[in-house]
Design a protein around this motif. Structure first.
Motif, PDB file in Angstrom:
ATOM      1  N   LEU A 160       0.839  -1.203   0.000  1.00 58.53           N
ATOM      2  CA  LEU A 160       0.000   0.000   0.000  1.00 58.53           C
ATOM      3  C   LEU A 160       0.876   1.256   0.000  1.00 58.53           C
ATOM      4  N   ARG A 161       1.912   1.253   0.819  1.00 59.84           N
ATOM      5  CA  ARG A 161       2.827   2.399   0.904  1.00 59.84           C
ATOM      6  C   ARG A 161       3.478   2.635  -0.460  1.00 59.84           C
ATOM      7  N   GLN A 162       4.036   1.575  -1.014  1.00 62.98           N
ATOM      8  CA  GLN A 162       4.789   1.755  -2.262  1.00 62.98           C
ATOM      9  C   GLN A 162       3.869   2.109  -3.447  1.00 62.98           C
TER      10      GLN A 162
ATOM     11  N   SER B  27       0.851   3.471  -3.395  1.00 67.42           N
ATOM     12  CA  SER B  27       0.241   4.805  -3.293  1.00 67.42           C
ATOM     13  C   SER B  27       1.291   5.897  -3.529  1.00 67.42           C
ATOM     14  N   GLN B  28       2.522   5.690  -3.031  1.00 67.34           N
ATOM     15  CA  GLN B  28       3.583   6.675  -3.309  1.00 67.34           C
ATOM     16  C   GLN B  28       3.841   6.750  -4.811  1.00 67.34           C
ATOM     17  N   HIS B  29       3.810   5.592  -5.436  1.00 66.13           N
ATOM     18  CA  HIS B  29       4.049   5.536  -6.878  1.00 66.13           C
ATOM     19  C   HIS B  29       2.931   6.288  -7.617  1.00 66.13           C
TER      20      HIS B  29
ATOM     21  N   ALA C 254       1.707  12.056   2.762  1.00 65.64           N
ATOM     22  CA  ALA C 254       2.217  10.971   1.890  1.00 65.64           C
ATOM     23  C   ALA C 254       3.437  11.437   1.103  1.00 65.64           C
ATOM     24  N   LYS C 255       4.315  10.491   0.826  1.00 66.52           N
ATOM     25  CA  LYS C 255       5.496  10.807   0.019  1.00 66.52           C
ATOM     26  C   LYS C 255       5.180  10.631  -1.472  1.00 66.52           C
ATOM     27  N   TYR C 256       5.962  11.290  -2.291  1.00 67.66           N
ATOM     28  CA  TYR C 256       5.997  11.028  -3.731  1.00 67.66           C
ATOM     29  C   TYR C 256       7.444  11.222  -4.163  1.00 67.66           C
ATOM     30  N   SER C 257       7.777  10.838  -5.400  1.00 69.51           N
ATOM     31  CA  SER C 257       9.191  10.832  -5.794  1.00 69.51           C
ATOM     32  C   SER C 257       9.833  12.222  -5.692  1.00 69.51           C
ATOM     33  N   SER C 258      11.020  12.235  -5.094  1.00 73.42           N
ATOM     34  CA  SER C 258      11.799  13.465  -4.904  1.00 73.42           C
ATOM     35  C   SER C 258      11.995  14.250  -6.203  1.00 73.42           C
ATOM     36  N   ILE C 259      12.056  13.537  -7.313  1.00 70.98           N
ATOM     37  CA  ILE C 259      12.421  14.173  -8.589  1.00 70.98           C
ATOM     38  C   ILE C 259      11.460  15.288  -8.979  1.00 70.98           C
TER      39      ILE C 259
ATOM     40  N   LEU D   9      13.329   1.611 -15.759  1.00 68.86           N
ATOM     41  CA  LEU D   9      14.182   0.511 -15.257  1.00 68.86           C
ATOM     42  C   LEU D   9      13.553  -0.108 -14.012  1.00 68.86           C
ATOM     43  N   ASN D  10      13.090   0.792 -13.140  1.00 72.55           N
ATOM     44  CA  ASN D  10      12.456   0.346 -11.907  1.00 72.55           C
ATOM     45  C   ASN D  10      11.146  -0.407 -12.210  1.00 72.55           C
ATOM     46  N   GLN D  11      10.411   0.109 -13.188  1.00 74.44           N
ATOM     47  CA  GLN D  11       9.079  -0.436 -13.462  1.00 74.44           C
ATOM     48  C   GLN D  11       9.114  -1.737 -14.249  1.00 74.44           C
TER      49      GLN D  11
ATOM     50  N   GLU E 254      21.306   2.058   3.574  1.00 69.97           N
ATOM     51  CA  GLU E 254      20.386   2.968   4.291  1.00 69.97           C
ATOM     52  C   GLU E 254      18.920   2.665   3.977  1.00 69.97           C
ATOM     53  N   SER E 255      18.680   1.696   3.109  1.00 69.75           N
ATOM     54  CA  SER E 255      17.305   1.433   2.675  1.00 69.75           C
ATOM     55  C   SER E 255      16.593   0.568   3.715  1.00 69.75           C
ATOM     56  N   THR E 256      15.588   1.154   4.359  1.00 64.74           N
ATOM     57  CA  THR E 256      14.923   0.451   5.469  1.00 64.74           C
ATOM     58  C   THR E 256      14.010  -0.675   4.982  1.00 64.74           C
ATOM     59  N   ASN E 257      13.478  -0.529   3.772  1.00 61.84           N
ATOM     60  CA  ASN E 257      12.455  -1.488   3.322  1.00 61.84           C
ATOM     61  C   ASN E 257      12.966  -2.589   2.400  1.00 61.84           C
ATOM     62  N   SER E 258      14.181  -2.373   1.813  1.00 64.88           N
ATOM     63  CA  SER E 258      14.609  -3.279   0.727  1.00 64.88           C
ATOM     64  C   SER E 258      14.673  -4.754   1.113  1.00 64.88           C
TER      65      SER E 258
ATOM     66  N   ILE F  89       8.511  -8.164  -3.714  1.00 67.37           N
ATOM     67  CA  ILE F  89       7.859  -6.907  -4.125  1.00 67.37           C
ATOM     68  C   ILE F  89       8.876  -6.169  -4.991  1.00 67.37           C
ATOM     69  N   LYS F  90      10.125  -6.108  -4.493  1.00 70.04           N
ATOM     70  CA  LYS F  90      11.241  -5.580  -5.283  1.00 70.04           C
ATOM     71  C   LYS F  90      12.090  -6.773  -5.718  1.00 70.04           C
ATOM     72  N   ARG F  91      12.579  -6.732  -6.937  1.00 70.40           N
ATOM     73  CA  ARG F  91      13.418  -7.834  -7.430  1.00 70.40           C
ATOM     74  C   ARG F  91      14.876  -7.428  -7.491  1.00 70.40           C
TER      75      ARG F  91
ATOM     76  N   THR G  55      17.839  -4.343  -5.933  1.00 72.63           N
ATOM     77  CA  THR G  55      17.997  -3.325  -4.893  1.00 72.63           C
ATOM     78  C   THR G  55      18.135  -1.939  -5.531  1.00 72.63           C
ATOM     79  N   ASN G  56      18.051  -0.910  -4.687  1.00 73.47           N
ATOM     80  CA  ASN G  56      18.171   0.475  -5.176  1.00 73.47           C
ATOM     81  C   ASN G  56      19.511   0.672  -5.893  1.00 73.47           C
ATOM     82  N   ASP G  57      20.599   0.166  -5.291  1.00 71.23           N
ATOM     83  CA  ASP G  57      21.926   0.371  -5.898  1.00 71.23           C
ATOM     84  C   ASP G  57      22.091  -0.419  -7.199  1.00 71.23           C
TER      85      ASP G  57
HETATM   86  N1  FAQ Z   1      11.677  10.110  -3.314  1.00 72.53           N
HETATM   87  O1  FAQ Z   1      13.654   1.758   2.109  1.00 72.53           O
HETATM   88  P1  FAQ Z   1      13.661   2.559   0.857  1.00 72.53           P
HETATM   89  C1  FAQ Z   1       7.793   8.295 -12.657  1.00 72.53           C
HETATM   90  C2  FAQ Z   1      11.739   6.951   0.711  1.00 72.53           C
HETATM   91  S1  FAQ Z   1       7.305   7.347 -11.369  1.00 72.53           S
HETATM   92  C3  FAQ Z   1      10.975  10.194  -2.162  1.00 72.53           C
HETATM   93  O2  FAQ Z   1      14.712   2.242  -0.136  1.00 72.53           O
HETATM   94  P2  FAQ Z   1      11.585   1.491  -0.878  1.00 72.53           P
HETATM   95  C4  FAQ Z   1       6.923   8.363 -13.875  1.00 72.53           C
HETATM   96  C5  FAQ Z   1      10.949   5.661   0.807  1.00 72.53           C
HETATM   97  O3  FAQ Z   1       9.603   5.874   0.438  1.00 72.53           O
HETATM   98  C6  FAQ Z   1       8.567   7.608 -10.156  1.00 72.53           C
HETATM   99  N2  FAQ Z   1      11.076   9.265  -1.175  1.00 72.53           N
HETATM  100  O4  FAQ Z   1      12.191   2.510   0.192  1.00 72.53           O
HETATM  101  C7  FAQ Z   1       6.910   9.722 -14.410  1.00 72.53           C
HETATM  102  C8  FAQ Z   1      11.145   5.291   2.243  1.00 72.53           C
HETATM  103  O5  FAQ Z   1      10.291   6.068   3.074  1.00 72.53           O
HETATM  104  P3  FAQ Z   1       8.988   5.421   3.861  1.00 72.53           P
HETATM  105  C9  FAQ Z   1       8.202   6.939  -8.916  1.00 72.53           C
HETATM  106  C10 FAQ Z   1      11.885   8.226  -1.402  1.00 72.53           C
HETATM  107  O6  FAQ Z   1      10.159   1.802  -1.016  1.00 72.53           O
HETATM  108  C11 FAQ Z   1       7.960  10.171 -15.188  1.00 72.53           C
HETATM  109  C12 FAQ Z   1      12.547   5.768   2.550  1.00 72.53           C
HETATM  110  O7  FAQ Z   1      12.863   6.748   1.551  1.00 72.53           O
HETATM  111  N3  FAQ Z   1       8.483   5.528  -9.008  1.00 72.53           N
HETATM  112  O8  FAQ Z   1       8.803   8.879 -12.554  1.00 72.53           O
HETATM  113  C13 FAQ Z   1      12.624   8.075  -2.586  1.00 72.53           C
HETATM  114  O9  FAQ Z   1      11.962   0.089  -0.577  1.00 72.53           O
HETATM  115  C14 FAQ Z   1       7.936  11.455 -15.702  1.00 72.53           C
HETATM  116  C15 FAQ Z   1      13.561   4.648   2.555  1.00 72.53           C
HETATM  117  O10 FAQ Z   1      13.741   4.108   1.225  1.00 72.53           O
HETATM  118  C16 FAQ Z   1       8.090   4.690  -8.033  1.00 72.53           C
HETATM  119  O11 FAQ Z   1       7.475   5.095  -7.072  1.00 72.53           O
HETATM  120  C17 FAQ Z   1      12.488   9.069  -3.567  1.00 72.53           C
HETATM  121  N4  FAQ Z   1      13.173   9.028  -4.733  1.00 72.53           N
HETATM  122  O12 FAQ Z   1      12.359   1.886  -2.240  1.00 72.53           O
HETATM  123  C18 FAQ Z   1       5.841  10.547 -14.164  1.00 72.53           C
HETATM  124  C19 FAQ Z   1       8.418   3.233  -8.256  1.00 72.53           C
HETATM  125  N5  FAQ Z   1      13.360   6.937  -2.500  1.00 72.53           N
HETATM  126  O13 FAQ Z   1       7.970   5.146   2.809  1.00 72.53           O
HETATM  127  C20 FAQ Z   1       5.815  11.854 -14.688  1.00 72.53           C
HETATM  128  C21 FAQ Z   1       7.933   2.357  -7.151  1.00 72.53           C
HETATM  129  C22 FAQ Z   1      13.097   6.384  -1.304  1.00 72.53           C
HETATM  130  O14 FAQ Z   1       9.472   4.151   4.512  1.00 72.53           O
HETATM  131  C23 FAQ Z   1       6.869  12.305 -15.471  1.00 72.53           C
HETATM  132  N6  FAQ Z   1       8.677   2.536  -5.926  1.00 72.53           N
HETATM  133  N7  FAQ Z   1      12.228   7.166  -0.639  1.00 72.53           N
HETATM  134  O15 FAQ Z   1       8.570   6.495   4.797  1.00 72.53           O
HETATM  135  C24 FAQ Z   1       9.818   1.880  -5.645  1.00 72.53           C
HETATM  136  O16 FAQ Z   1      10.340   1.096  -6.435  1.00 72.53           O
HETATM  137  C25 FAQ Z   1      10.427   2.088  -4.289  1.00 72.53           C
HETATM  138  O17 FAQ Z   1       9.451   2.652  -3.454  1.00 72.53           O
HETATM  139  C26 FAQ Z   1      11.704   3.000  -4.280  1.00 72.53           C
HETATM  140  C27 FAQ Z   1      12.174   3.151  -2.828  1.00 72.53           C
HETATM  141  C28 FAQ Z   1      12.803   2.321  -5.091  1.00 72.53           C
HETATM  142  C29 FAQ Z   1      11.412   4.372  -4.873  1.00 72.53           C
END
Ligand code: FAQ
Length: 315
Positions: free
Chosen positions: A35-37, A39-41, A105-110, A134-136, A204-208, A216-218, A220-222
């Motif tokens: 749900l976290r991942q 919804s953030q996505h 709620a969080k969303y991507s830093s970018i 790549l991630n998707q 530093e990745s708490t969830n990986s 859920i993830k296949r 790692t971030n690195d």
């Molecule tokens: N920004 O333990 P991990 C796109 C947080 S879609 C903000 O490594 P996890 C399409 C993380 O939530 C882009 N926060 O976490 C498009 C966690 O905090 P929490 C989005 C971040 O989940 C293109 C904490 O840091 N894609 O671009 C970020 O195992 C152009 C510890 O991190 C997805 O969401 C960050 N960058 O791995 C649209 C893909 N990174 O929740 C428009 C699905 C980490 O514990 C225009 N998500 N955090 O409080 C994932 O694959 C994973 O959630 C990761 C993070 C890889 C992003």
């Protein structure tokens, strides 16, 4: 069945690559992580429309405008598939939107970086969509069925997005001195934030760890970040541009490109809400939500009218 048996059946399915479906028993932590991942996505796709939407009215030609509108609409669609997938885990779209708009709620830093020139549309497509895809691609094989299926469709569209971004930059890279400079400047500004999209380093990745055990993830971030560096370092040669990192060089032993250290203070500052555009993005989302109230009310009134019509017919 005892809790132990339920957990065993669940893990067996994961090990045998059988998808977990909404009505299947699942550990509470698995449900929460998905749900976290998801919804953030979803939020990332929706907030991601803002930096690109910024250029729709200023695209340099009708063709570029039509392509950009289509791309931004695609992102909206991705957000909707993902909100639907997240709803299967027992929350509502209203709740998720409220969490986004309140800043909970969080969303991507970018998406907290500004799009300053037309070349940024190319850099976002090539680098941001490139990182996202790549991630998707990995997430098409994620263990939760509704998330994996949403990803298959999303990836088809994202690969088009990346190619259109690259083509936008290719045109600029062959243009005037000013266009070339604009292209290089956009790459310089988007490179490091794109690397941050993959999340903190593995240590530093708490969830990986748990997410990898549950498939859920296949990767790692690195691992994904390295794959991205290797891919882009080759592709940029075709543009005749450079990456803003002097330490990038091929490492024969590792069979990968080495690259410099990410500014992790900047990453965490953006994640915690202090990036260049965090405030602006949330203000825009809240304004849109308020201005869209009449549309939501009209849709509800129409649904109610339809329901009453069906009830009368049945009676
Ligand atoms: N920004 O333990 P991990 C796109 C947080 S879609 C903000 O490594 P996890 C399409 C993380 O939530 C882009 N926060 O976490 C498009 C966690 O905090 P929490 C989005 C971040 O989940 C293109 C904490 O840091 N894609 O671009 C970020 O195992 C152009 C510890 O991190 C997805 O969401 C960050 N960058 O791995 C649209 C893909 N990174 O929740 C428009 C699905 C980490 O514990 C225009 N998500 N955090 O409080 C994932 O694959 C994973 O959630 C990761 C993070 C890889 C992003």
């Amino acid at each position: 069945m005892s809790l132990h048996d339920l957990e065993k059946t669940f893990q067996d399915k994961i090990d045998k690559e059988i998808k977990i479906e909404p009505k299947d028993w699942m550990p509470e932590a698995y449900r929460k992580t998905n749900l976290r991942q998801i919804s953030q996505h979803a939020h990332s796709e929706i907030v991601g429309m803002l930096p690109e939407g910024n250029w729709i009215t200023r695209a340099p030609s009708l063709k570029r405008k039509a392509i950009l509108i289509a791309k931004v609409q695609d992102e909206a669609g991705h957000g909707l598939y993902l909100y639907s997938a997240a709803e299967t885990l027992g929350t509502s779209r209203e709740q998720m939107v409220e969490d986004l708009n309140s800043g909970k709620a969080k969303y991507s830093s970018i998406f907290n970086y500004p799009t300053l020139t037309w070349a940024d549309m190319g850099a976002v497509g090539w680098l941001v969509d490139g990182a996202a895809i790549l991630n998707q691609v990995m997430l098409c094989r994620t263990s939760y069925g509704p998330y994996a299926r949403a990803m298959v469709r999303i990836c088809k569209e994202e690969s088009f997005h990346q190619r259109q971004g690259f083509e936008t930059l290719l045109v600029l890279s062959k243009g005037t001195k000013e266009q070339k400079a604009m292209c290089q400047d956009a790459i310089n500004r988007w490179w490091w934030p794109s690397l941050m999209m993959f999340g903190p380093k593995d240590s530093e990745s708490t969830n990986s760890d748990q997410s990898i055990k549950w498939k859920i993830k296949r990767k790692t971030n690195d691992e994904l970040r390295q794959q991205f560096v290797d891919m882009i370092t080759e592709q940029i040669k075709l543009l005749g541009m450079t990456l803003p990192d002097e330490s990038i060089r091929w490492n024969k032993q590792r069979n990968h490109y080495d690259f410099g250290e990410i500014n992790w203070d900047e990453f965490w500052s953006v994640v915690k809400g202090n990036g260049p555009c965090n405030k602006q993005r949330l203000e825009a989302k809240n304004k849109d939500h308020q201005e869209g109230l009449w549309v939501r009310k009209a849709a509800l009134a129409y649904a109610e009218k339809k329901r009453l019509r069906v009830t009368v017919k049945v009676a």
